[in-house]
Scaffold this active site. Structure first.
Site, PDB file in Angstrom:
ATOM      1  CG  MET A  52      -2.979   4.632   2.365  1.00 17.34           C
ATOM      2  SD  MET A  52      -3.842   3.367   3.336  1.00 17.34           S
ATOM      3  CE  MET A  52      -4.763   4.358   4.506  1.00 17.34           C
ATOM      4  N   GLY A  92      -1.026   4.178  -4.976  1.00 19.56           N
ATOM      5  CA  GLY A  92      -0.982   2.869  -5.619  1.00 19.56           C
ATOM      6  C   GLY A  92       0.118   2.741  -6.655  1.00 19.56           C
ATOM      7  CB  VAL A 100      -0.901   0.028   1.252  1.00 19.92           C
ATOM      8  CG1 VAL A 100      -1.803   1.245   1.248  1.00 19.92           C
ATOM      9  CG2 VAL A 100      -1.717  -1.230   1.366  1.00 19.92           C
ATOM     10  CB  CYS A 101       2.165   3.680  -1.835  1.00 12.56           C
ATOM     11  SG  CYS A 101       1.529   3.696  -3.508  1.00 12.56           S
ATOM     12  N   PRO A 102       0.240   5.858  -0.863  1.00 12.06           N
ATOM     13  CG  PRO A 102       1.071   7.886  -0.056  1.00 12.06           C
ATOM     14  CD  PRO A 102       1.498   6.506  -0.483  1.00 12.06           C
TER      15      PRO A 102
END
Length: 136
Positions: free
Chosen positions: A123, A98, A94-96
């Protein structure tokens, strides 16, 4: 054989029609190994998937998935094997947004994590789905 020769236009139209139906699925930007937020929740509940947040320290502190383990993107190669010891468990990166998660998936697969996935939309998509977030 004469049927195909006499009706080649209809056969070509059917083929093009089928290709146009499939094209949006191919072109949608969904890569192999990407998950929608609800699919990620099901994987977490059914197969005990491990969530690894590859955000920066500040992004992680601002909000992350409950129970996510924090491994910055540049440290995935070194820290992932010690963070997730069982390579048979699904791993969700997961990252802010994608975008960075896809790079982490590629790195994880090189390390032998065949069930590596990224959260499509990151996120932002997780929050948009109304799913819980915790802050560090």
């Amino acid at each position: 054989m004469s049927f195909f020769i006499e009706n080649w236009v209809l056969i070509a139209a059917a083929f093009v029609s089928g290709a146009l139906l499939v094209w949006p699925a191919v072109r949608s930007g969904q890569r192999a190994g990407t998950l929608a937020p609800n699919d990620a929740v099901m994987l977490m509940n059914r197969e005990k998937a491990v969530v690894v947040d590859i955000s920066t320290d500040a992004e992680f502190a601002a909000g992350h998935i409950i129970g996510a383990r924090h491994v910055p993107l540049d440290e995935v190669g070194a820290k992932l094997p010690t963070t997730v010891k069982n390579k048979n468990l699904p791993v969700i990166f997961v990252c802010p947004t994608g975008a960075r998660a896809n790079r982490a998936v590629a790195e994880a697969r090189k390390l032998g994590f065949e069930k590596a996935h990224s959260l499509s939309g990151g996120m932002g998509a997780w929050r948009g789905a109304g799913l819980p977030v915790e802050k560090a």
